[in-house]
Structures are given as structure tokens and as C-alpha cells.
Design a protein around this motif. Structure first.
Motif, PDB file in Angstrom:
ATOM      1  N   ILE A  46       0.925  -1.215  -0.078  1.00  0.00           N
ATOM      2  CA  ILE A  46       0.035  -0.055  -0.282  1.00  0.00           C
ATOM      3  C   ILE A  46       1.040   1.259   0.179  1.00  0.00           C
ATOM      4  CG2 ILE A  46      -1.534   1.355   1.253  1.00  0.00           C
ATOM      5  CD1 ILE A  46      -2.813  -1.318   2.198  1.00  0.00           C
ATOM      6  N   GLN A  47       1.877   1.191   0.791  1.00  0.00           N
ATOM      7  CA  GLN A  47       2.870   2.402   0.788  1.00  0.00           C
ATOM      8  C   GLN A  47       3.473   2.636  -0.483  1.00  0.00           C
ATOM      9  OE1 GLN A  47       6.128   1.787   3.048  1.00  0.00           O
ATOM     10  NE2 GLN A  47       6.915   3.961   3.328  1.00  0.00           N
ATOM     11  N   ARG A  48       3.880   1.483  -1.267  1.00  0.00           N
ATOM     12  CA  ARG A  48       4.575   1.461  -2.646  1.00  0.00           C
ATOM     13  C   ARG A  48       3.296   2.323  -3.504  1.00  0.00           C
ATOM     14  NH1 ARG A  48       9.222  -0.922  -4.041  1.00  0.00           N
ATOM     15  NH2 ARG A  48       8.637  -0.899  -6.231  1.00  0.00           N
ATOM     16  N   VAL A  49       2.220   2.085  -3.272  1.00  0.00           N
ATOM     17  CA  VAL A  49       0.906   2.391  -4.470  1.00  0.00           C
ATOM     18  C   VAL A  49       1.300   3.939  -3.964  1.00  0.00           C
ATOM     19  CG1 VAL A  49      -1.316   2.477  -4.964  1.00  0.00           C
ATOM     20  CG2 VAL A  49      -0.113   0.506  -4.832  1.00  0.00           C
ATOM     21  N   GLN A  50       1.334   4.415  -2.871  1.00  0.00           N
ATOM     22  CA  GLN A  50       1.048   5.885  -2.474  1.00  0.00           C
ATOM     23  C   GLN A  50       2.484   6.211  -3.153  1.00  0.00           C
ATOM     24  OE1 GLN A  50       0.462   5.620   1.829  1.00  0.00           O
ATOM     25  NE2 GLN A  50      -1.980   5.430   1.478  1.00  0.00           N
ATOM     26  N   GLN A  51       3.250   5.719  -3.070  1.00  0.00           N
ATOM     27  CA  GLN A  51       4.654   6.456  -3.362  1.00  0.00           C
ATOM     28  C   GLN A  51       4.970   6.472  -5.105  1.00  0.00           C
ATOM     29  OE1 GLN A  51       8.149   4.676  -1.514  1.00  0.00           O
ATOM     30  NE2 GLN A  51       9.406   6.255  -2.122  1.00  0.00           N
ATOM     31  N   PHE A  52       4.550   5.304  -5.695  1.00  0.00           N
ATOM     32  CA  PHE A  52       4.959   5.230  -6.885  1.00  0.00           C
ATOM     33  C   PHE A  52       3.899   5.137  -7.859  1.00  0.00           C
ATOM     34  CE2 PHE A  52       8.634   2.821  -4.599  1.00  0.00           C
ATOM     35  CZ  PHE A  52       9.364   3.786  -4.879  1.00  0.00           C
ATOM     36  N   GLY A  53       2.659   4.939  -7.422  1.00  0.00           N
ATOM     37  CA  GLY A  53       1.676   4.908  -8.423  1.00  0.00           C
ATOM     38  C   GLY A  53       0.805   3.692  -8.463  1.00  0.00           C
ATOM     39  N   GLN A  54      -0.073   3.545  -9.216  1.00  0.00           N
ATOM     40  CA  GLN A  54      -0.528   2.250  -9.610  1.00  0.00           C
ATOM     41  C   GLN A  54       0.042   1.318 -10.414  1.00  0.00           C
ATOM     42  OE1 GLN A  54      -4.760   1.303  -9.296  1.00  0.00           O
ATOM     43  NE2 GLN A  54      -5.203   2.787  -7.586  1.00  0.00           N
ATOM     44  N   ASP A  55       1.052   1.871 -11.052  1.00  0.00           N
ATOM     45  CA  ASP A  55       1.606   1.139 -12.015  1.00  0.00           C
ATOM     46  C   ASP A  55       2.747   0.103 -11.304  1.00  0.00           C
ATOM     47  OD1 ASP A  55       0.082   1.980 -13.966  1.00  0.00           O
ATOM     48  OD2 ASP A  55       1.338   3.703 -14.629  1.00  0.00           O
ATOM     49  N   ASP A  56       2.957   0.106 -10.194  1.00  0.00           N
ATOM     50  CA  ASP A  56       4.027  -0.383  -9.248  1.00  0.00           C
ATOM     51  C   ASP A  56       3.777  -1.911  -9.452  1.00  0.00           C
ATOM     52  OD1 ASP A  56       6.612  -0.941  -8.058  1.00  0.00           O
ATOM     53  OD2 ASP A  56       5.142  -0.858  -6.062  1.00  0.00           O
ATOM     54  N   GLN A  57       4.290  -2.704 -10.177  1.00  0.00           N
ATOM     55  CA  GLN A  57       3.982  -4.115 -10.277  1.00  0.00           C
ATOM     56  C   GLN A  57       4.307  -4.859  -9.041  1.00  0.00           C
ATOM     57  OE1 GLN A  57       6.298  -5.607 -13.794  1.00  0.00           O
ATOM     58  NE2 GLN A  57       5.194  -4.474 -15.032  1.00  0.00           N
ATOM     59  N   LEU A  58       5.142  -4.735  -8.103  1.00  0.00           N
ATOM     60  CA  LEU A  58       5.509  -5.266  -7.001  1.00  0.00           C
ATOM     61  C   LEU A  58       4.282  -5.079  -6.011  1.00  0.00           C
ATOM     62  CD1 LEU A  58       7.335  -6.797  -5.175  1.00  0.00           C
ATOM     63  CD2 LEU A  58       8.463  -4.765  -4.272  1.00  0.00           C
ATOM     64  N   SER A  59       3.492  -3.910  -5.900  1.00  0.00           N
ATOM     65  CA  SER A  59       2.464  -3.789  -5.174  1.00  0.00           C
ATOM     66  C   SER A  59       1.297  -4.715  -5.542  1.00  0.00           C
ATOM     67  CB  SER A  59       2.049  -2.244  -5.140  1.00  0.00           C
ATOM     68  OG  SER A  59       1.818  -1.928  -6.446  1.00  0.00           O
ATOM     69  N   TRP A  60       1.101  -5.153  -6.958  1.00  0.00           N
ATOM     70  CA  TRP A  60       0.364  -5.892  -7.310  1.00  0.00           C
ATOM     71  C   TRP A  60       0.205  -7.321  -6.660  1.00  0.00           C
ATOM     72  CZ3 TRP A  60       1.118  -5.220 -13.273  1.00  0.00           C
ATOM     73  CH2 TRP A  60       0.849  -3.763 -13.561  1.00  0.00           C
ATOM     74  N   VAL A  61       1.339  -7.528  -6.289  1.00  0.00           N
ATOM     75  CA  VAL A  61       1.794  -8.740  -5.529  1.00  0.00           C
ATOM     76  C   VAL A  61       1.420  -8.948  -4.054  1.00  0.00           C
ATOM     77  CG1 VAL A  61       3.351 -10.805  -4.905  1.00  0.00           C
ATOM     78  CG2 VAL A  61       3.222  -9.850  -7.337  1.00  0.00           C
ATOM     79  N   LEU A  62       1.925  -7.509  -3.355  1.00  0.00           N
ATOM     80  CA  LEU A  62       2.005  -7.433  -1.932  1.00  0.00           C
ATOM     81  C   LEU A  62       0.857  -7.032  -1.436  1.00  0.00           C
ATOM     82  CD1 LEU A  62       5.419  -5.459  -1.716  1.00  0.00           C
ATOM     83  CD2 LEU A  62       5.113  -7.869  -1.116  1.00  0.00           C
ATOM     84  N   ILE A  63       0.057  -6.356  -2.107  1.00  0.00           N
ATOM     85  CA  ILE A  63      -1.363  -5.819  -1.355  1.00  0.00           C
ATOM     86  C   ILE A  63      -2.208  -7.039  -1.387  1.00  0.00           C
ATOM     87  CG2 ILE A  63      -3.484  -4.422  -2.061  1.00  0.00           C
ATOM     88  CD1 ILE A  63      -1.636  -2.138  -3.200  1.00  0.00           C
ATOM     89  N   PRO A  64      -2.342  -7.965  -2.117  1.00  0.00           N
ATOM     90  CA  PRO A  64      -3.341  -8.956  -2.040  1.00  0.00           C
ATOM     91  C   PRO A  64      -2.685  -9.915  -0.825  1.00  0.00           C
ATOM     92  CG  PRO A  64      -2.986  -8.979  -4.240  1.00  0.00           C
ATOM     93  CD  PRO A  64      -1.977  -7.784  -3.620  1.00  0.00           C
ATOM     94  N   LEU A  65      -1.448  -9.905  -0.479  1.00  0.00           N
ATOM     95  CA  LEU A  65      -1.214 -10.597   0.855  1.00  0.00           C
ATOM     96  C   LEU A  65      -1.954  -9.927   2.076  1.00  0.00           C
ATOM     97  CD1 LEU A  65       2.544 -10.743   0.294  1.00  0.00           C
ATOM     98  CD2 LEU A  65       1.191 -12.788   0.117  1.00  0.00           C
ATOM     99  N   LEU A  66      -1.944  -9.017   2.396  1.00  0.00           N
ATOM    100  CA  LEU A  66      -2.700  -8.235   3.256  1.00  0.00           C
ATOM    101  C   LEU A  66      -4.178  -8.690   3.373  1.00  0.00           C
ATOM    102  CD1 LEU A  66      -3.028  -6.275   5.743  1.00  0.00           C
ATOM    103  CD2 LEU A  66      -3.068  -4.275   4.157  1.00  0.00           C
ATOM    104  N   GLY A  67      -4.932  -8.638   1.871  1.00  0.00           N
ATOM    105  CA  GLY A  67      -6.240  -8.984   1.802  1.00  0.00           C
ATOM    106  C   GLY A  67      -6.503 -10.433   2.209  1.00  0.00           C
ATOM    107  N   PHE A  68      -5.475 -11.378   1.601  1.00  0.00           N
ATOM    108  CA  PHE A  68      -5.875 -12.552   2.073  1.00  0.00           C
ATOM    109  C   PHE A  68      -5.562 -12.938   3.479  1.00  0.00           C
ATOM    110  CE2 PHE A  68      -4.511 -13.450  -2.655  1.00  0.00           C
ATOM    111  CZ  PHE A  68      -5.796 -13.111  -3.039  1.00  0.00           C
ATOM    112  N   THR A  69      -4.745 -12.358   4.107  1.00  0.00           N
ATOM    113  CA  THR A  69      -4.360 -12.495   5.598  1.00  0.00           C
ATOM    114  C   THR A  69      -5.499 -12.031   6.360  1.00  0.00           C
ATOM    115  OG1 THR A  69      -1.968 -12.081   5.256  1.00  0.00           O
ATOM    116  CG2 THR A  69      -2.785 -12.069   7.430  1.00  0.00           C
ATOM    117  N   ILE A  70      -6.192 -11.024   5.912  1.00  0.00           N
ATOM    118  CA  ILE A  70      -7.402 -10.600   6.753  1.00  0.00           C
ATOM    119  C   ILE A  70      -8.618 -11.622   6.446  1.00  0.00           C
ATOM    120  CG2 ILE A  70      -9.109  -8.531   6.645  1.00  0.00           C
ATOM    121  CD1 ILE A  70      -6.771  -6.696   6.124  1.00  0.00           C
TER     122      ILE A  70
END
Length: 148
Positions: A46-70
Motif C-alpha cells: 500500500i505504501q508503494r502504491v502511494q509512493q510510486f502510483g498504481q503502475d508499480d508491479q511489486l505492489s500488485w503482489v504485495l497488497i493481496p497478501l494483506l487482503g488474504f491474511t485478513i
């Protein structure tokens, strides 16, 4: 005596930090110590999306980790809440009688189940939608590059 209602609410509210595992199994629980890792990685996404925008490919992998954990912790809260008093007490309160009060279901337990179901389903769908949308947008962009 481990209370089923407390465990269900801890799994829902503090599950991504492992609080329900520490409550039920103690501070020596390995899974309780591992649960904050995908949570922290998702927050970093989420921090990477705020910093680099929605085109950051690493955030595409990291953000769902939080969602799946919740979502997983919400599912655990539902499983705790729906367990029978006999099963709960035999598993977490073996010294107590089968129908002891900590294993019974009350309205607070039902509320934990309902809230966990609503939030868990919403977070799961949002995580899937986010990751699939960005994956398919990336595939379309790569196909455009190849066709030109």
C-alpha cells in the motif's frame, strides 16, 4: 479457560497480527509469530502504491497478501464462533466440563461471526479484483508492445 467469543473477536480484529493464536496457544506459537509478515508486506505494498502510483508491479503482489491474511483470519473467526461448545471445551479447555460457559455461543459470538463474514468476503473480493485488474491491464499493455 479460553473463551470462544474472545477468540473469535481476536481472530477478526487482531488476527493479522496473530493475537488469537497467542491467546489460544501462548507466545510460543510459531504461526502467531509468522502472521504479521504477510500483513507487513501488504502494508508495504500500500505504501508503494502511494509512493510510486498504481503502475508499480511489486505492489500488485504485495497488497493481496494483506487482503488474504485478513480474509483468512475472518474465516478463522467464523470457524471459532461456529464450533460447538463440546468441541471448543475439549480442544481449548480440556479440564472443564463439556458444556462449560467459555465454550458457549452468545450474541457477541454471533456478532463476531456476522461481521467477520461481511468484512472477510468484502476484503477477499477487493483483493481478487485489484490483483486481476492489474494483471490483465499489464497483459494488454505487453500485447500492445508486441503488436507494434
Amino acid at each position: 479457560m479460553k473463551n470462544k467469543t474472545v477468540a473469535a473477536w481476536l481472530a477478526f480484529i487482531g488476527g493479522p497480527l496473530g493475537l488469537h493464536r497467542f491467546y489460544l496457544y501462548g507466545l510460543g506459537d510459531t504461526l502467531g509469530w509468522l502472521l504479521p509478515i504477510p500483513t507487513a508486506l501488504g502494508l508495504y505494498g500500500i505504501q508503494r502504491v502511494q509512493q510510486f502510483g498504481q503502475d508499480d508491479q511489486l505492489s500488485w503482489v504485495l497488497i493481496p497478501l494483506l487482503g488474504f491474511t485478513i480474509t483468512g483470519c475472518a474465516l478463522v473467526a467464523i470457524l471459532y464462533g461456529l464450533s460447538s461448545p463440546e468441541r471448543w471445551n475439549s480442544r481449548f479447555n480440556p479440564q472443564a466440563p463439556q458444556n462449560a460457559v467459555p465454550g458457549t455461543t452468545n450474541w457477541f459470538t454471533i456478532a463476531a461471526i456476522a461481521v467477520s463474514l461481511m468484512v472477510g468476503a468484502a476484503v477477499l473480493m477487493a483483493s481478487l479484483a485489484y490483483s486481476f485488474q492489474h494483471y490483465f491491464e499489464y497483459q494488454i499493455e505487453e500485447a500492445r508492445k508486441i503488436s507494434q
